[in-house]
Design a protein around this motif. Structure first.
Motif, PDB file in Angstrom:
ATOM      1  N   PRO B  43       0.826  -1.208   0.104  1.00 28.95           N
ATOM      2  CA  PRO B  43       0.190  -0.098  -0.076  1.00 28.95           C
ATOM      3  C   PRO B  43       0.930   1.183  -0.002  1.00 28.95           C
ATOM      4  O   PRO B  43       0.503   2.252  -0.609  1.00 28.95           O
ATOM      5  CB  PRO B  43      -0.744  -0.153   1.291  1.00 28.95           C
ATOM      6  N   LEU B  46       1.931   1.850  -3.552  1.00 25.66           N
ATOM      7  CA  LEU B  46       0.637   1.914  -4.286  1.00 25.66           C
ATOM      8  C   LEU B  46      -0.054   3.454  -4.092  1.00 25.66           C
ATOM      9  O   LEU B  46      -0.687   3.922  -5.193  1.00 25.66           O
ATOM     10  CB  LEU B  46      -0.372   0.814  -4.239  1.00 25.66           C
ATOM     11  N   ASP B  47      -0.146   3.548  -2.857  1.00 27.92           N
ATOM     12  CA  ASP B  47      -0.838   4.833  -2.366  1.00 27.92           C
ATOM     13  C   ASP B  47      -0.158   6.121  -2.931  1.00 27.92           C
ATOM     14  O   ASP B  47      -0.703   7.141  -3.220  1.00 27.92           O
ATOM     15  CB  ASP B  47      -1.161   4.926  -1.002  1.00 27.92           C
ATOM     16  N   HIS B  49       1.096   6.305  -5.717  1.00 28.70           N
ATOM     17  CA  HIS B  49       0.923   6.604  -7.144  1.00 28.70           C
ATOM     18  C   HIS B  49      -0.626   6.134  -7.693  1.00 28.70           C
ATOM     19  O   HIS B  49      -1.049   4.819  -7.721  1.00 28.70           O
ATOM     20  CB  HIS B  49       1.996   5.620  -8.096  1.00 28.70           C
ATOM     21  N   PRO B  50      -1.240   7.146  -7.621  1.00 27.84           N
ATOM     22  CA  PRO B  50      -2.698   6.900  -7.846  1.00 27.84           C
ATOM     23  C   PRO B  50      -2.913   5.962  -8.970  1.00 27.84           C
ATOM     24  O   PRO B  50      -3.938   5.273  -9.212  1.00 27.84           O
ATOM     25  CB  PRO B  50      -3.374   8.271  -8.003  1.00 27.84           C
ATOM     26  N   ALA B  55       2.081   2.675 -10.560  1.00 31.27           N
ATOM     27  CA  ALA B  55       2.259   2.182  -9.238  1.00 31.27           C
ATOM     28  C   ALA B  55       3.195   0.678  -9.584  1.00 31.27           C
ATOM     29  O   ALA B  55       4.201   0.547  -8.870  1.00 31.27           O
ATOM     30  CB  ALA B  55       1.164   1.883  -8.546  1.00 31.27           C
ATOM     31  N   ARG B 110      -6.148  -3.575  -4.217  1.00 29.31           N
ATOM     32  CA  ARG B 110      -5.843  -2.538  -4.556  1.00 29.31           C
ATOM     33  C   ARG B 110      -6.059  -2.476  -6.265  1.00 29.31           C
ATOM     34  O   ARG B 110      -6.503  -1.381  -6.883  1.00 29.31           O
ATOM     35  CB  ARG B 110      -4.154  -2.162  -4.538  1.00 29.31           C
TER      36      ARG B 110
END
Lengths: 171, 171
Positions: B43, B46-47, B49-50, B55, B110
DNA sequence: GTCTATAGAAGGATAGAC
DNA sequence: GTCTATCCTTCTATAGAC
């Protein structure tokens, strides 16, 4: 070592007569030999399927079948050694590296023969070997074939995408 | 075991006081703990890079960078244990399987959040984890980052292909 | 409940007889 | 050149002192 020698019905000292380098040398030669043996599987499967995408599918299906038949105990004989020894034995690391490079070269040739440019062929082959090796890790841990099945589907798609439009069969 | 205990500056007997199951239990708990730690990385990246495709690219780039910085000695703490023990210790195999299943679940959430249907999200996540794990094997053996670089490119393409057309950004 | 000292097995390697 | 017997180390685990 004792188990290996017993299994070979050989006297213990023979190991050090034929493999003066001891455990490391015996391991390295085993890696190279079984690596070459696995490498021979590749053309065997690929030649049975003239269409690259079909060949990829067949390869992963065979891998899944073999894994189940081996009760999830044997998959790739190189990967385990590679992970275990790469940081502690340069000799064993190099043996594994050479085997992987051979596989990449062998695979790339066949992939290129399907009409994919040399560089793209290498990249596709590396990705497929990586996915296969990783799927083995997941499958052996979970004792399921899901990762191999899924990986096979994706690799087929990858091969499809890498083919020049003129050579696609629409599989 | 002795090394671990010494490193922890603890008396040897303490291991068996706190881990009555000995080496196996200590190993299993280490797998679960470091597996959860790695899971938290997901996360985090990933968070930042929207866009899912971005990501994925960032994740593989980070993995390659970390591997080089660790001098190719540390990659995935689970895969080695999984390959080494899956056939010999049910306790350790199960610990690894649980970690992998957690990662798949975490990743799928995700991926699904990017607009990919639940089943396709799981399949994509499995393929990406497999490719990452396999790339680690190749990279540690060859002491190059080629497999990780190539795998990252393919995973980005796979993510792209799995996205619903309406959500593609054309990365 | 903590720790030390050691048991008991298995590991890899070798010396030296033949 | 082949093999046997054994060495020394290392490993995991435990017994028993405190």
């Amino acid at each position: 070592m004792k188990e290996i020698v017993a299994n070979a019905r050989a006297p213990f000292g023979s190991v050090y007569h034929f493999f003066p380098g001891g455990k490391e040398q015996l391991g390295a030669e085993t890696v190279r030999r079984s690596g070459a043996e696995c490498g021979r599987l590749l053309p065997l499967v690929l030649d049975a399927h003239p269409d690259l995408v079909e060949a990829v599918r067949a390869f992963f299906a065979l891998a899944a079948q073999d894994l189940v038949e081996a009760n999830y105990e044997d998959a790739c004989p190189i990967a385990t050694v590679a992970l275990e020894t790469s940081s502690t034995s340069e000799i064993l690391r190099q043996a594994c590296a050479d085997v992987f490079e051979d596989w990449i070269e062998l695979g790339s040739e066949r992939v290129a023969a399907a009409g994919i440019p040399r560089d793209a062929a290498r990249n596709l082959t590396i990705a497929m070997i990586a996915m296969l090796e990783g799927a083995f890790v997941l499958c052996r841990a979970t004792r399921t074939t899901e990762a191999l099945i899924v990986s096979g589907q994706w690799c087929a798609k990858m091969a499809e995408a890498a083919m020049p439009a003129s050579r696609r069969t629409g599989n």
